[in-house]
Design a protein around this motif. Structure first.
Motif, PDB file in Angstrom:
ATOM      1  N   GLU A   1      42.263 -71.375  81.874  1.00  0.00           N
ATOM      2  CA  GLU A   1      41.837 -71.277  82.596  1.00  0.00           C
ATOM      3  C   GLU A   1      40.048 -70.954  82.241  1.00  0.00           C
ATOM      4  O   GLU A   1      39.518 -72.009  83.100  1.00  0.00           O
ATOM      5  CB  GLU A   1      42.378 -70.173  83.269  1.00  0.00           C
ATOM      6  CG  GLU A   1      41.450 -69.880  85.097  1.00  0.00           C
ATOM      7  CD  GLU A   1      41.884 -68.925  85.361  1.00  0.00           C
ATOM      8  OE1 GLU A   1      41.968 -68.885  86.661  1.00  0.00           O
ATOM      9  OE2 GLU A   1      43.076 -68.141  85.017  1.00  0.00           O
ATOM     10  N   TYR A   2      40.047 -70.305  81.146  1.00  0.00           N
ATOM     11  CA  TYR A   2      38.548 -70.284  81.241  1.00  0.00           C
ATOM     12  C   TYR A   2      37.620 -71.705  80.427  1.00  0.00           C
ATOM     13  O   TYR A   2      36.869 -71.975  81.568  1.00  0.00           O
ATOM     14  CB  TYR A   2      38.408 -69.525  80.056  1.00  0.00           C
ATOM     15  CG  TYR A   2      36.687 -68.699  79.568  1.00  0.00           C
ATOM     16  CD1 TYR A   2      36.229 -69.080  80.145  1.00  0.00           C
ATOM     17  CD2 TYR A   2      36.376 -69.937  77.939  1.00  0.00           C
ATOM     18  CE1 TYR A   2      34.784 -68.626  79.995  1.00  0.00           C
ATOM     19  CE2 TYR A   2      35.029 -69.695  77.956  1.00  0.00           C
ATOM     20  CZ  TYR A   2      34.259 -69.071  78.354  1.00  0.00           C
ATOM     21  OH  TYR A   2      32.535 -68.934  77.915  1.00  0.00           O
TER      22      TYR A   2
ATOM     23  N   GLN B   1      38.921 -74.687  81.722  1.00  0.00           N
ATOM     24  CA  GLN B   1      38.097 -75.494  82.853  1.00  0.00           C
ATOM     25  C   GLN B   1      37.187 -75.235  83.443  1.00  0.00           C
ATOM     26  O   GLN B   1      36.533 -76.064  84.471  1.00  0.00           O
ATOM     27  CB  GLN B   1      40.039 -75.177  84.149  1.00  0.00           C
ATOM     28  CG  GLN B   1      39.648 -76.492  85.525  1.00  0.00           C
ATOM     29  CD  GLN B   1      41.270 -76.027  85.357  1.00  0.00           C
ATOM     30  OE1 GLN B   1      42.492 -75.313  85.576  1.00  0.00           O
ATOM     31  NE2 GLN B   1      41.566 -77.234  86.759  1.00  0.00           N
ATOM     32  N   LYS B   2      37.047 -74.343  83.610  1.00  0.00           N
ATOM     33  CA  LYS B   2      35.848 -73.084  84.815  1.00  0.00           C
ATOM     34  C   LYS B   2      34.737 -73.870  83.728  1.00  0.00           C
ATOM     35  O   LYS B   2      33.533 -74.713  84.537  1.00  0.00           O
ATOM     36  CB  LYS B   2      36.145 -72.257  84.920  1.00  0.00           C
ATOM     37  CG  LYS B   2      36.704 -71.147  86.105  1.00  0.00           C
ATOM     38  CD  LYS B   2      36.797 -69.709  85.725  1.00  0.00           C
ATOM     39  CE  LYS B   2      38.156 -69.086  86.938  1.00  0.00           C
ATOM     40  NZ  LYS B   2      38.238 -68.601  87.202  1.00  0.00           N
TER      41      LYS B   2
ATOM     42  N   GLN C   1      34.116 -77.562  84.445  1.00  0.00           N
ATOM     43  CA  GLN C   1      33.495 -78.181  86.345  1.00  0.00           C
ATOM     44  C   GLN C   1      32.108 -77.485  86.049  1.00  0.00           C
ATOM     45  O   GLN C   1      31.361 -78.112  86.728  1.00  0.00           O
ATOM     46  CB  GLN C   1      34.814 -76.953  86.962  1.00  0.00           C
ATOM     47  CG  GLN C   1      35.738 -77.200  86.720  1.00  0.00           C
ATOM     48  CD  GLN C   1      36.898 -76.289  87.791  1.00  0.00           C
ATOM     49  OE1 GLN C   1      36.115 -75.970  88.190  1.00  0.00           O
ATOM     50  NE2 GLN C   1      37.729 -77.225  88.072  1.00  0.00           N
ATOM     51  N   LYS C   2      31.997 -76.674  85.621  1.00  0.00           N
ATOM     52  CA  LYS C   2      30.512 -75.636  85.468  1.00  0.00           C
ATOM     53  C   LYS C   2      29.325 -76.910  84.856  1.00  0.00           C
ATOM     54  O   LYS C   2      28.121 -77.268  85.093  1.00  0.00           O
ATOM     55  CB  LYS C   2      29.753 -74.209  84.846  1.00  0.00           C
ATOM     56  CG  LYS C   2      30.541 -73.536  86.131  1.00  0.00           C
ATOM     57  CD  LYS C   2      30.623 -72.304  85.145  1.00  0.00           C
ATOM     58  CE  LYS C   2      30.414 -71.150  86.097  1.00  0.00           C
ATOM     59  NZ  LYS C   2      30.963 -69.497  85.769  1.00  0.00           N
TER      60      LYS C   2
END
Length: 282
Positions: A239-240, A242-243, A246-247
């Motif tokens: 999850e980390y 993936q974020k 995206q950034k």
């Protein structure tokens, strides 16, 4: 009283190798692994064979994760050779060329003196049968017994389980160096990671995509950062990541506007270019 007889079977090991092993510093678990490897390779007159971690665990009474680490150490010292591929049982062989063995502390050339007496090679059977044992013993096993033993050597090994040591070698073409190997052992045994092997493999896969100049330092730093952030499960790490991706995509995906200096006046919208303008033709 144990009834130990050569007629029940034996394993042919050259005296030169035994003398060399007496001079070689190994851990107790590494010696046990060597004995088991000898037993099921040279004991059956073959140079290599497939071994599951489950079988080695039963044969040595050690934990599979600990065995996996010690196998890597033996391979780094070139005492054994391993062929490990995802989805397939590991193939292990003993390296009888002790001149290639490396010292434990330096992983350089061993400083132990060379043993020169004896020219016997390992595994080459002399005249006669191996053990001359009765039917059903290991010295001269039947085909059915060999098949059963081979099944036991490979059974129940979870080859789909994440393996950081294999993952690193597949990603970068060489085994983890000793410092990184020690760090892997720490993350697996002493860290707060709930799924340490899976997390390490995830980090290695992402590191491979970045093509770092120093993969070991890169992987080491990422693992420390994840642990400091309190990301102790594989889902939390993914999850980390993936974020983060995206950034990064948003930051690098913006169109860059380049403003150049203007020279002279703008051309009027209603201007019509006339190639003959200003010419006085006869």
């Amino acid at each position: 009283m144990a009834d130990v007889q050569l007629e029940k079977g034996y394993t042919k090991i050259a005296n030169e190798i035994l003398e060399r092993m007496a001079l070689t510093k190994l851990s107790p678990i590494q010696y046990r692994l060597i004995f088991v490897i000898w037993r099921y390779t040279y004991g059956f007159n073959r140079k290599e064979h497939s071994f599951s971690l489950n079988f080695l665990s039963e044969a040595t009474q050690y934990d599979k994760r600990q065995l996996q680490r010690e196998l890597v150490k033996l391979e780094q010292r070139k005492i054994i050779l391993q062929k490990v591929q995802p989805g397939k049982p590991r193939i292990i062989s003993f390296n009888k060329n002790y001149d290639e063995w490396l010292d434990e502390e330096t992983l350089g050339n061993s400083t132990i003196g060379k043993v020169t007496n004896g020219k016997t090679t390992i595994g080459n059977s002399t005249k006669g049968t191996l053990g001359n044992s009765t039917k059903g013993t290991f010295g001269n096993p039947t085909n059915q017994e060999i098949n059963n033993i081979n099944k036991n050597l490979n059974k129940d090994d979870d080859i789909s389980k994440p393996n950081p040591f294999v993952e690193f070698e597949n990603a970068f073409g060489y085994l983890p160096p000793p410092t990184l190997l020690d760090e892997f052992n720490y993350w697996i045994d002493k860290s707060q990671f709930i799924e340490p092997e899976a997390i390490i493999c995830e980090v290695i896969k992402r590191a491979r995509l970045q093509l770092p100049r120093n993969p070991s330092s890169y992987v080491s730093k990422i693992l420390k950062d994840l642990h400091n952030l309190g990301l102790f499960t594989l889902d939390a790490v993914k999850e980390y990541n993936q974020k983060f991706d995206q950034k990064t995509k948003q930051r690098t995906g913006k169109t860059k506007v380049v403003v150049t200096e203007k020279h002279g006046r703008d051309i009027p919208d209603d201007f019509v270019f006339d190639i003959n303008a200003g010419e006085d033709w006869p």
